[in-house]
Motif scaffolding. Structure first.
Motif, PDB file in Angstrom:
ATOM      1  N   LEU A  49       5.072  -1.751  -0.834  1.00  0.00           N
ATOM      2  CA  LEU A  49       3.771  -1.237  -1.254  1.00  0.00           C
ATOM      3  C   LEU A  49       3.461  -1.599  -2.703  1.00  0.00           C
ATOM      4  N   ARG A  89       0.563  -0.558  -5.140  1.00  0.00           N
ATOM      5  CA  ARG A  89      -0.597   0.308  -5.284  1.00  0.00           C
ATOM      6  C   ARG A  89      -1.675  -0.337  -6.141  1.00  0.00           C
ATOM      7  N   ILE A  91      -2.964   2.213   0.611  1.00  0.00           N
ATOM      8  CA  ILE A  91      -1.770   2.472   1.422  1.00  0.00           C
ATOM      9  C   ILE A  91      -2.031   2.126   2.886  1.00  0.00           C
ATOM     10  N   GLN A 116      -2.094  -1.680   3.461  1.00  0.00           N
ATOM     11  CA  GLN A 116      -0.810  -2.360   3.350  1.00  0.00           C
ATOM     12  C   GLN A 116       0.219  -1.870   4.374  1.00  0.00           C
TER      13      GLN A 116
END
Length: 254
Positions: free
Chosen positions: A162, A164, A213, A216
């Protein structure tokens, strides 16, 4: 879900928290000292009107500018009985507003989506001489809460790759100076902590409003994240969520 596309998330945005009104009042009072009390503002990238609502609550009027139809329609519905703000289609790069028409431009948790050079030029165009721009974010203050650190670690475990998109936690004054270029100076940074008490349902729905989020992780992993959060919260009636509004305010060179 496409990163940066908020169409499917608009219905969940009502669950998101507002910003620190104490911080906004400090900036408002600072601007009013040089520009008078009758300030006209533009909330650009207004979404469904979270920041717009805060601005209305502290006595301001002006424009809410939002490019996404679904988000803007949610905002128009929420403001159906409020005449202080006019909702318009537009973006940071092309607001559609007239030259020199506002005292204060703001972007709430959205400046990182803008093309900074075009946005800075556009804000200079629509601001009155001596006007101001504020970029504000509202990241969760998770280091102050073991509960929220547990949730964060779980998300990292589920989506280790991840990356962000900025929530404002890592933004610096130097970054803001670079993004605003030569159109603005006298940058002032302010930060204020605040808390929001949420039902578990509302808290889960705030996660459903998070674009990066979901984009992804993909649907399967994101739904697993939500189930894990529900499990972590199973013994709680409500959730206290700590936030930290972080804002940079700069004066236009005009």
């Amino acid at each position: 879900m496409k990163q940066g596309d908020f169409t499917e998330l608009a219905k969940y945005y009502v669950n998101r928290p507002g910003y620190s009104k104490e911080l906004l009042c400090y900036v408002k009072d600072h601007i009013a000292r040089s520009m008078g009390d009758d300030l006209v503002v533009a909330d650009v990238g207004a979404g469904t009107g979270k920041l717009t609502s805060n601005l209305y609550e502290i006595g301001l009027r002006g424009y809410a500018i939002e490019p996404n139809d679904a988000m803007r329609n949610e905002g128009i519905a929420a403001f159906s009985s409020i005449e202080a703000f006019e909702w318009r289609e537009g973006s940071a790069e092309k607001t559609g507003l007239e030259d020199s028409c506002v005292n204060w431009v703001l972007m709430g948790s959205s400046f990182h989506w803008a093309e900074p050079v075009a946005a800075s030029n556009e804000f200079k165009r629509i601001l009155k001489p001596g006007g101001y721009f504020t970029a504000i974010w509202n990241p969760r203050n998770i280091t102050s809460s073991p509960l929220h650190m547990e949730i964060e670690e779980m998300i990292k475990h589920e989506v280790p790759e991840l990356n962000r998109v900025s929530s404002g936690k890592s933004i610096t004054t130097e970054v803001m100076e670079e993004k605003l270029g030569d159109n603005f100076d006298d940058i002032v940074f302010m930060e204020a902590k605040h808390e929001e008490v949420m039902t578990k349902e509302r808290y889960i729905n705030t996660w459903r409003s998070v674009n990066d989020i979901q984009a992804q992780a993909g649907p399967e992993r994101f739904e697993r994240i939500l189930r894990n959060i529900e499990e972590i919260l199973k013994d709680k009636d409500s959730v206290v969520v700590p936030y930290k509004s972080r804002a940079w305010t700069a004066k236009v060179k005009k």
